[in-house]
Design a protein around this motif. Structure first.
Motif, short mmCIF file in Angstrom:
data_model
loop_
_atom_site.label_atom_id
_atom_site.label_comp_id
_atom_site.label_asym_id
_atom_site.label_seq_id
_atom_site.Cartn_x
_atom_site.Cartn_y
_atom_site.Cartn_z
N ARG A 183 0.85 -1.18 0.00
CA ARG A 183 0.00 0.00 0.00
C ARG A 183 0.88 1.23 0.00
O ARG A 183 1.71 1.41 0.89
N SER A 184 0.69 2.07 -1.01
CA SER A 184 1.50 3.27 -1.16
C SER A 184 2.97 2.86 -1.24
O SER A 184 3.34 2.00 -2.04
N ILE A 185 3.81 3.46 -0.41
CA ILE A 185 5.24 3.16 -0.43
C ILE A 185 5.62 2.06 0.56
O ILE A 185 6.81 1.76 0.71
N PHE A 186 4.63 1.44 1.19
CA PHE A 186 4.92 0.51 2.26
C PHE A 186 4.52 -0.92 1.90
O PHE A 186 3.54 -1.16 1.21
N ASP A 187 5.30 -1.86 2.41
CA ASP A 187 4.95 -3.27 2.42
C ASP A 187 4.69 -3.69 3.86
O ASP A 187 5.42 -3.31 4.77
N TYR A 188 3.65 -4.48 4.03
CA TYR A 188 3.30 -5.01 5.34
C TYR A 188 3.30 -6.53 5.27
O TYR A 188 2.75 -7.11 4.33
N TRP A 189 3.92 -7.14 6.27
CA TRP A 189 4.10 -8.59 6.29
C TRP A 189 3.46 -9.21 7.52
O TRP A 189 3.50 -8.63 8.61
N GLY A 190 2.89 -10.38 7.34
CA GLY A 190 2.44 -11.17 8.46
C GLY A 190 3.59 -11.94 9.08
O GLY A 190 4.73 -11.89 8.61
N GLN A 191 3.28 -12.68 10.13
CA GLN A 191 4.31 -13.41 10.87
C GLN A 191 4.63 -14.76 10.25
O GLN A 191 5.64 -15.38 10.59
N GLY A 192 3.79 -15.23 9.36
CA GLY A 192 4.00 -16.49 8.69
C GLY A 192 3.26 -17.64 9.36
O GLY A 192 2.99 -17.62 10.56
N THR A 193 2.95 -18.64 8.57
CA THR A 193 2.34 -19.86 9.07
C THR A 193 3.02 -21.06 8.41
O THR A 193 3.27 -21.05 7.20
N GLN A 194 3.33 -22.06 9.21
CA GLN A 194 4.10 -23.20 8.73
C GLN A 194 3.20 -24.19 8.00
O GLN A 194 2.15 -24.59 8.51
N VAL A 195 3.63 -24.60 6.82
CA VAL A 195 2.98 -25.66 6.07
C VAL A 195 3.99 -26.78 5.88
O VAL A 195 5.08 -26.55 5.34
N THR A 196 3.64 -27.97 6.32
CA THR A 196 4.50 -29.13 6.18
C THR A 196 3.74 -30.22 5.45
O THR A 196 2.66 -30.62 5.88
N VAL A 197 4.31 -30.70 4.36
CA VAL A 197 3.69 -31.73 3.54
C VAL A 197 4.55 -32.98 3.61
O VAL A 197 5.72 -32.95 3.21
#
Length: 115
Positions: free
Chosen positions: A99-113
């Motif tokens: 959004r605009s000049i910024f990136d926002y990130w979540g904390q992540g979620t682990q996926v294991t297959v």
């Protein structure tokens, strides 16, 4: 402040499915351009899928035909439906808003297959 929280990760057998959810909160007018990234140990973070404000989607070649990104603007939520999962999909999956000049990130979620 914009907050992104991913959920829905877990352990699944090869061939199975998971749906990841990214919930946005805080100073939100709209979801804007949303993306899913993933990062496996020893590898760089890679773009998995993204969706523009008008709903156009793009996918990494490795997930085309298996993953689907979608958004629910009323709920400020983005989803990643993952089908036909492979062990190579194992990674931490991150949600990103641009959004605009910024990136926002979540904390992540682990996926294991598992194979």
């Amino acid at each position: 402040q914009v907050q992104l929280v991913e959920s829905g990760g877990g352990l699944v057998q090869a061939g199975g499915s998971l749906r990841l959810t990214c919930a946005a909160s805080g100073s939100i007018f709209s979801l804007n351009h949303m993306s899913w990234y993933r990062q496996a140990p020893g590898k760089q973070r890679e773009l998995v899928a993204d969706i523009t404000r008008d709903g156009s989607t793009n996918y990494a070649e490795s997930v085309k035909g298996r993953f689907t990104i979608a958004r629910d603007n009323a709920k400020n939520t983005v989803y990643l439906q993952m089908n036909s999962l492979k062990p190579e999909d194992t990674a931490v999956y991150y949600c990103k808003m641009t959004r605009s000049i910024f990136d926002y990130w979540g904390q992540g979620t682990q996926v294991t297959v598992s194979s």
